[in-house]
Design a protein around this motif. Sequence first.
Motif, PDB file in Angstrom:
ATOM      1  N   GLY A 129       0.813  -1.203   0.000  1.00 18.34           N
ATOM      2  CA  GLY A 129       0.000   0.000   0.000  1.00 18.34           C
ATOM      3  C   GLY A 129       0.845   1.251   0.000  1.00 18.34           C
ATOM      4  N   ASP A 130       0.165   2.381  -0.036  1.00 21.77           N
ATOM      5  CA  ASP A 130       0.808   3.694   0.013  1.00 21.77           C
ATOM      6  C   ASP A 130       1.372   3.900   1.414  1.00 21.77           C
ATOM      7  N   ASP A 133      -0.603   5.704   3.991  1.00 31.05           N
ATOM      8  CA  ASP A 133      -1.745   4.982   4.545  1.00 31.05           C
ATOM      9  C   ASP A 133      -1.321   3.841   5.458  1.00 31.05           C
TER      10      ASP A 133
END
Length: 176
Positions: A129-130, A133
């Motif tokens: 994920g980012d 985040d």
Amino acid sequence: LECVLLHIFFFNDTATTEIYTLSLHDALPILKRCSASLGRKTPMPVSAPYAIPIIANAVRQIQPRSILDVGVGFGKYGMLFREYLDLWNAETLEQLQREAWQTRIEGIEVFPQYLTPLHDYIYDRIHIGDVLDVIDGLGQYDMVFMGDVLEHFDKADGVRLIHKLHDHADKCVLLT
């Protein structure tokens, strides 16, 4: 034609965690030209080799027992961390085995298609994920490393990210 861009910044802070910045790529267009001149069309998931000895020596000096590698890409730095922290001083064949490794190496990667079985072997865990985040759900690490990633964020998100990385690092944040 070779292009070398290396800036060293030290941020003095009263906190115990140090932030080492070996290369802030505010000059991304220069790097794109360098990549083009070297025949590379896609700058990811790889990076130029110029910082490798500096990073390897820094990690050997810091001796972190846990590392978060942000933007693992090809896994080059995970392999270097594993080699110089768990394998370099091995005295027996048993100490070379994964079960004997003592350094926890985790990563964050936004592009799961970059990951291979090599990553599964070298890293203890990779979070997908980012980073903006994912990072808040993670714990503490002796060292947080982010290589050739910062330039992909605008300034406001980059500053926010550096603060988040600092919050998760007990010894240092190492950025290229």
